[in-house]
Design a protein around this motif. Structure first.
Motif, short mmCIF file in Angstrom:
data_model
loop_
_atom_site.label_atom_id
_atom_site.label_comp_id
_atom_site.label_asym_id
_atom_site.label_seq_id
_atom_site.Cartn_x
_atom_site.Cartn_y
_atom_site.Cartn_z
N GLY A 182 0.80 -1.23 0.00
CA GLY A 182 0.00 0.00 0.00
C GLY A 182 0.82 1.27 0.00
O GLY A 182 1.86 1.36 0.65
N VAL A 183 0.35 2.25 -0.75
CA VAL A 183 1.09 3.51 -0.90
C VAL A 183 0.99 4.34 0.38
O VAL A 183 -0.09 4.53 0.92
CB VAL A 183 0.54 4.31 -2.09
CG1 VAL A 183 1.13 5.70 -2.12
CG2 VAL A 183 0.81 3.59 -3.39
N PHE A 184 2.14 4.78 0.87
CA PHE A 184 2.17 5.72 1.98
C PHE A 184 2.32 7.12 1.42
O PHE A 184 3.24 7.41 0.66
CB PHE A 184 3.35 5.43 2.91
CG PHE A 184 3.16 4.22 3.77
CD1 PHE A 184 1.96 4.01 4.44
CD2 PHE A 184 4.18 3.30 3.94
CE1 PHE A 184 1.79 2.89 5.24
CE2 PHE A 184 4.01 2.19 4.75
CZ PHE A 184 2.82 1.99 5.39
N LEU A 185 1.41 7.99 1.84
CA LEU A 185 1.40 9.35 1.31
C LEU A 185 2.65 10.12 1.71
O LEU A 185 3.20 10.90 0.93
CB LEU A 185 0.15 10.07 1.85
CG LEU A 185 -0.49 11.08 0.92
CD1 LEU A 185 -0.78 10.46 -0.43
CD2 LEU A 185 -1.77 11.60 1.55
N SER A 186 3.15 9.87 2.95
CA SER A 186 4.25 10.68 3.48
C SER A 186 5.49 10.60 2.61
O SER A 186 6.17 11.61 2.41
CB SER A 186 4.57 10.24 4.91
OG SER A 186 4.87 8.87 4.93
N GLY A 187 5.78 9.41 2.07
CA GLY A 187 6.97 9.25 1.25
C GLY A 187 6.89 10.11 -0.01
O GLY A 187 7.87 10.76 -0.39
N LEU A 188 5.70 10.12 -0.63
CA LEU A 188 5.53 10.90 -1.86
C LEU A 188 5.58 12.39 -1.57
O LEU A 188 6.19 13.16 -2.31
CB LEU A 188 4.20 10.54 -2.52
CG LEU A 188 4.03 9.06 -2.90
CD1 LEU A 188 2.67 8.83 -3.53
CD2 LEU A 188 5.13 8.64 -3.85
N VAL A 189 4.95 12.80 -0.44
CA VAL A 189 4.97 14.23 -0.07
C VAL A 189 6.40 14.65 0.21
O VAL A 189 6.84 15.74 -0.21
CB VAL A 189 4.06 14.49 1.14
CG1 VAL A 189 4.22 15.92 1.64
CG2 VAL A 189 2.61 14.22 0.79
N LEU A 190 7.15 13.79 0.90
CA LEU A 190 8.55 14.11 1.20
C LEU A 190 9.34 14.33 -0.08
O LEU A 190 10.07 15.31 -0.22
CB LEU A 190 9.18 12.98 2.03
CG LEU A 190 10.67 13.11 2.33
CD1 LEU A 190 10.94 14.32 3.20
CD2 LEU A 190 11.21 11.87 3.00
N LEU A 191 9.17 13.43 -1.04
CA LEU A 191 9.91 13.54 -2.30
C LEU A 191 9.51 14.82 -3.05
O LEU A 191 10.37 15.54 -3.57
CB LEU A 191 9.65 12.31 -3.18
CG LEU A 191 10.61 12.15 -4.36
CD1 LEU A 191 12.01 11.85 -3.89
CD2 LEU A 191 10.14 11.04 -5.29
N ALA A 192 8.22 15.12 -3.06
CA ALA A 192 7.74 16.32 -3.76
C ALA A 192 8.28 17.58 -3.07
O ALA A 192 8.76 18.51 -3.74
CB ALA A 192 6.22 16.34 -3.78
N ALA A 193 8.23 17.61 -1.74
CA ALA A 193 8.63 18.81 -1.02
C ALA A 193 10.14 19.04 -1.14
O ALA A 193 10.59 20.17 -1.33
CB ALA A 193 8.23 18.69 0.45
N VAL A 194 10.92 17.97 -1.04
CA VAL A 194 12.37 18.14 -1.14
C VAL A 194 12.74 18.57 -2.56
O VAL A 194 13.68 19.35 -2.76
CB VAL A 194 13.13 16.88 -0.66
CG1 VAL A 194 13.10 15.78 -1.70
CG2 VAL A 194 14.56 17.21 -0.32
#
Lengths: 358, 129
Positions: A182-194
């Motif tokens: 299952g996809v964890f949102l936090s990882g994607l948000v982290l990548l986008a924000a960095v």
């Protein structure tokens, strides 16, 4: 092109290949899976304590809070209790808001010339938005990783995973299949924000002008960590039980470096080790520094109370009175004003009489 | 200001949180769980795909199976060795791996994974007990 971000990017790429080739080709799993992580944690803890204790020893003789509102003064003038705190409680509230909500960043403005030569300041919210997204998603990612470092996994970590994995995004086409596990949102948000924070430094000329390799390196490194993590979870896949047995071996001091977890995993672990070891000696120490920032954590009672330098020690002083006593005669001769009138000694008095009688 | 005691208190609190995994697991050894294979699974020697692939990617395979059965009404899976299987979690996978608690759950619990397979599918091993 700018040598500062090229150096940083190059350093991260080299680090990736060092770990990938080291673990995959030369099989140095013990070094990259056990020795380096332990070393990194030791360097992190020792460096962290060293840095903070260095700050603790530094003198803060003056109250230097930045006031962002009306100071408490006369009873009929309304003070701003949080932005100009005059009690410890108000300082605590100010600090909590600063640490949790980044209020200083919220006030970020952008300066530009409009209509030719009109200097204008505009409120610029995006740095604050992405900084908030970056820090909180990074925190969630770190806390989520505790599932690999604890056995049994505590309920609050599992709860966090449930919330983080709330959106079930599964992609299934002939060419691409992802979303499981299952996809964890936090990882994607982290990548986008960095990515945003990195591009901000690279693309805006005024940001590029003030940025050094030490500004780009942590961003590239964290990008690398998030990227390899997402790659392993959703694309190349690793045997997660083997990864957990390695992590559990580290925290229970029975280290193992099992087979079945590829070079990407060791690159990920190496990146994290580098980040930990680099942390105390870099700008990332704002993590501890924000709590010790005297412009935020001091009470603004500079008018209410007299603050004496607590480190005052006896200093040999030569007051003006003593100075005048020493030089009064010469001062009078030179025609300088004196506080006490010059009284001539008795013997000189007799001389004067003799002179006048002559 | 001389706030050394507060600063030291802050460091101690931070290090206590940082070291959480160390003291939480103190004195425990938590080796990777060994899955138990049933006699039938042992006899079959290999799963529908190689073990390494199954360990890392079984969820993807099941996803494809579900898609092909539910959307395309295809029920036959031909693996890389040319063997044909019926695409069914309950009837194919769990025919060999009938011991959900000792096979599926062991690793899932260890890695704190909570798959939604059994929201719909039945765990036959409970019926047999």
């Amino acid at each position: 092109m700018n040598k500062h971000y090229l150096y940083a990017l190059l350093a991260v790429i080299v680090l990736f290949f060092v770990a990938y080739v080291g673990a995959e080709v030369f099989g140095l799993r013990i070094i990259f899976g056990v020795l380096i992580p332990y070393l990194a944690v030791i360097v992190f803890i020792a460096g962290f304590i060293y840095k903070v204790m260095g700050w603790a020893r530094s003198a803060v003789p003056f109250r230097i809070p930045t006031t962002c509102g009306q100071q408490k003064s006369l009873p009929w003038i309304q003070p701003n209790k949080i932005d100009c705190p005059n009690s410890t409680g108000a300082v605590v509230i100010r600090m909590i808001l600063e640490v949790c909500c980044f209020r200083s960043l919220f006030r970020n403005t952008k300066m530009s010339l409009e209509e030719g030569d009109k200097l204008t300041y505009r409120w610029e919210i995006w740095l604050w938005v992405f900084a908030l997204a970056f820090h909180y998603s990074f925190l969630v990612v770190i806390l989520r990783h505790f599932r690999l470092f604890t056995e049994p996994v505590p309920f609050f970590i599992q709860l966090l995973e449930k919330v983080d994995g709330f959106f079930r995004i599964e992609v299934l086409y002939d060419t691409i299949q992802t979303g499981l596990p299952g996809v964890f949102l936090s990882g994607l948000v982290l990548l986008a924000a960095v990515t945003f924070l990195l591009l901000r430094r690279i693309l805006l000329p005024q940001m590029r002008y003030i940025s050094l390799a030490a500004d780009y390196f942590p961003l590239f490194l964290i990008f690398g960590i998030a990227f390899t993590g997402i790659l392993m979870r959703y694309f190349t896949k690793i045997d997660v039980t083997a990864a957990k047995s390695l992590a559990m071996g580290l925290v229970t001091f029975h280290p193992t470096a099992p087979k079945g977890i590829g070079g990407i995993f060791y690159a990920h672990l190496f990146f994290v080790s580098i980040l930990l070891a680099y942390f105390p000696f870099s700008k990332l120490m704002h993590f501890a520094g924000v709590f010790l920032s005297p412009t935020r954590n001091l009470t603004t009672n500079t008018r209410e109370k007299r603050h004496e330098n607590p480190w005052n020690y006896p200093v040999p002083v030569h007051t003006y009175d003593e100075y005048e006593d020493e030089f009064r005669e010469k001062m009078v001769e030179a025609g300088l004003p004196v506080d006490k009138p010059f009284e001539k000694p008795p013997e000189t008095l007799s001389d004067e009489k003799a002179d006048s009688s002559a | 200001m001389n706030d050394k005691k507060w600063i030291i208190a802050g460091i101690v609190v931070f290090l206590a949180i940082f070291a959480f995994p160390f003291w939480y697991n103190m004195g425990k050894a938590a080796p990777a769980p060994e899955v138990k294979l049933t006699e039938k699974a042992k006899a079959a020697k290999q799963c529908v795909m190689p073990t390494e692939y199954m360990r890392a990617e079984h969820m993807q395979l099941l996803d494809v199976w579900r898609h092909n059965v539910v959307r395309n009404a295809e029920r036959e899976f031909v693996n890389t060795e040319g063997k044909t299987f019926n695409m069914s979690l309950s009837n194919t996978c769990m025919d060999c791996h009938a011991n959900k608690a000792d096979f599926c759950d062991k690793c899932h619990d260890y890695a704190s994974v909570d798959p939604y397979c059994w929201d719909c599918h039945l765990d036959r091993s409970k019926e047999n007990e």
